[in-house]
Write a protein that holds these residues in place. Structure first.
Motif, PDB file in Angstrom:
ATOM      1  N   PHE A  14       0.813  -1.222   0.000  1.00 29.13           N
ATOM      2  CA  PHE A  14       0.000   0.000   0.000  1.00 29.13           C
ATOM      3  C   PHE A  14       0.846   1.272   0.000  1.00 29.13           C
ATOM      4  O   PHE A  14       0.365   2.343  -0.380  1.00 29.13           O
ATOM      5  CB  PHE A  14      -0.940   0.026   1.208  1.00 29.13           C
ATOM      6  N   LEU A  15       2.107   1.163   0.441  1.00 28.18           N
ATOM      7  CA  LEU A  15       2.960   2.353   0.494  1.00 28.18           C
ATOM      8  C   LEU A  15       3.176   2.911  -0.908  1.00 28.18           C
ATOM      9  O   LEU A  15       3.569   2.172  -1.817  1.00 28.18           O
ATOM     10  CB  LEU A  15       4.310   2.016   1.128  1.00 28.18           C
ATOM     11  N   PRO A  16       2.937   4.204  -1.118  1.00 30.33           N
ATOM     12  CA  PRO A  16       3.129   4.784  -2.458  1.00 30.33           C
ATOM     13  C   PRO A  16       4.583   4.717  -2.896  1.00 30.33           C
ATOM     14  O   PRO A  16       5.485   5.127  -2.167  1.00 30.33           O
ATOM     15  CB  PRO A  16       2.697   6.250  -2.269  1.00 30.33           C
ATOM     16  N   GLY A  17       4.804   4.146  -4.064  1.00 33.48           N
ATOM     17  CA  GLY A  17       6.135   4.085  -4.662  1.00 33.48           C
ATOM     18  C   GLY A  17       6.015   4.358  -6.147  1.00 33.48           C
ATOM     19  O   GLY A  17       4.980   4.845  -6.630  1.00 33.48           O
ATOM     20  N   THR A  23       0.809   3.529 -11.926  1.00 32.43           N
ATOM     21  CA  THR A  23      -0.532   2.969 -12.113  1.00 32.43           C
ATOM     22  C   THR A  23      -1.602   4.042 -11.983  1.00 32.43           C
ATOM     23  O   THR A  23      -2.559   4.088 -12.772  1.00 32.43           O
ATOM     24  CB  THR A  23      -0.789   1.845 -11.089  1.00 32.43           C
ATOM     25  N   ILE A  24      -1.449   4.917 -11.002  1.00 30.70           N
ATOM     26  CA  ILE A  24      -2.409   6.011 -10.829  1.00 30.70           C
ATOM     27  C   ILE A  24      -2.371   6.957 -12.021  1.00 30.70           C
ATOM     28  O   ILE A  24      -3.417   7.405 -12.522  1.00 30.70           O
ATOM     29  CB  ILE A  24      -2.132   6.773  -9.517  1.00 30.70           C
ATOM     30  N   ALA A  25      -1.156   7.261 -12.487  1.00 31.89           N
ATOM     31  CA  ALA A  25      -1.023   8.153 -13.638  1.00 31.89           C
ATOM     32  C   ALA A  25      -1.717   7.580 -14.864  1.00 31.89           C
ATOM     33  O   ALA A  25      -2.433   8.289 -15.589  1.00 31.89           O
ATOM     34  CB  ALA A  25       0.457   8.402 -13.944  1.00 31.89           C
ATOM     35  N   VAL A 158      -3.864  -4.757  -5.123  1.00 27.78           N
ATOM     36  CA  VAL A 158      -3.838  -3.408  -4.552  1.00 27.78           C
ATOM     37  C   VAL A 158      -3.643  -2.360  -5.652  1.00 27.78           C
ATOM     38  O   VAL A 158      -4.307  -1.318  -5.656  1.00 27.78           O
ATOM     39  CB  VAL A 158      -2.729  -3.287  -3.488  1.00 27.78           C
ATOM     40  N   PHE A 159      -2.756  -2.653  -6.604  1.00 31.57           N
ATOM     41  CA  PHE A 159      -2.516  -1.704  -7.690  1.00 31.57           C
ATOM     42  C   PHE A 159      -3.761  -1.546  -8.568  1.00 31.57           C
ATOM     43  O   PHE A 159      -4.050  -0.456  -9.048  1.00 31.57           O
ATOM     44  CB  PHE A 159      -1.322  -2.153  -8.532  1.00 31.57           C
ATOM     45  N   ALA A 190       7.174  14.024  -8.882  1.00 30.97           N
ATOM     46  CA  ALA A 190       7.319  12.881  -7.974  1.00 30.97           C
ATOM     47  C   ALA A 190       8.335  11.877  -8.514  1.00 30.97           C
ATOM     48  O   ALA A 190       9.196  11.385  -7.766  1.00 30.97           O
ATOM     49  CB  ALA A 190       5.960  12.208  -7.766  1.00 30.97           C
ATOM     50  N   PHE A 191       8.261  11.573  -9.811  1.00 32.89           N
ATOM     51  CA  PHE A 191       9.241  10.656 -10.397  1.00 32.89           C
ATOM     52  C   PHE A 191      10.647  11.252 -10.345  1.00 32.89           C
ATOM     53  O   PHE A 191      11.625  10.547 -10.079  1.00 32.89           O
ATOM     54  CB  PHE A 191       8.858  10.326 -11.846  1.00 32.89           C
TER      55      PHE A 191
END
Length: 202
Positions: A14-17, A23-25, A158-159, A190-191
């Motif tokens: 679950f930790l954002p990496g 995946t969100i993008a 989760v993704f 962020a990247f």
């Protein structure tokens, strides 16, 4: 398989990496189906690190500074490339209904490379997986493999959830070009920040 392993794995996943961000993008820009391809690619990108930890190659990376640094800086360059491509490539997070410009295979491949080029994944598995098997396990390889498979399944699920959330938010983004521009800048930043952090890490 212990409850501790499942809970710890869930927290880690679950930790954002980088995989979550990607995946969100994709979910925001291309919708749910494309986000599934991104999630699948990121999940397959875990496989080399899991295999490396199981067969002991991660120990080589841990002891060989040169090997670790080479892989690390390949990962840094790729993160910077991702930041640049999000800003410059109109198809990466384009919220229009034209989905033909970037294939699902290409999306999945990018997700795979994001995790393959992360040298700390192999070290993570080297430190993480052995904690959840018995010292006197009759077949440690089988146990480690099972744990790795469960971790990958959890990662995918989760993704996909992250992608579903992002694709739902996509409806708000469509018709608001200014919002999309700022979202792209945030993800690119962020990247870039993750790349800089990896470059400065030991």
């Amino acid at each position: 398989m212990s409850v501790e392993f499942l809970l710890t794995s869930l927290i880690v996943v679950f930790l954002p990496g980088t995989g979550v961000l990607y995946t969100i993008a994709i979910g925001l820009g291309r919708g749910f189906k494309a986000s599934i391809a991104a999630a699948l690619g990121c999940t397959f990108g875990i496989l080399p690190a899991a295999l490396a930890s199981i067969i002991g190659l991660s120990a080589l990376l841990h002891t060989s500074a040169v090997a670790f640094q080479v892989i690390k800086y390949l990962g840094v360059l790729y993160l910077f490339y991702m930041a640049w491509s999000i800003l410059k490539d109109e198809s990466t997070m384009d919220a229009s209904d034209d989905r033909s410009r970037k294939s699902l295979r290409s999306i999945a491949l990018t997700g795979t490379l994001i995790n393959v080029l992360n040298p700390k994944l192999s070290l993570f598995f080297l430190a993480f997986l052995p904690q959840f098997i018995s010292v006197n396990a009759p077949n440690a390889t089988v146990e480690l493999s099972l744990l790795a498979v469960v971790f990958m399944v959890m990662t995918f699920l989760v993704f996909v959830g992250y992608g579903a959330f992002a694709s739902a938010a996509r409806r708000y983004v469509i018709g608001r070009p200014t919002v999309m521009v700022w979202i792209k800048r945030v993800f690119a930043g962020a990247f870039g920040a993750l790349g800089a952090k990896l470059a400065m890490s030991d």
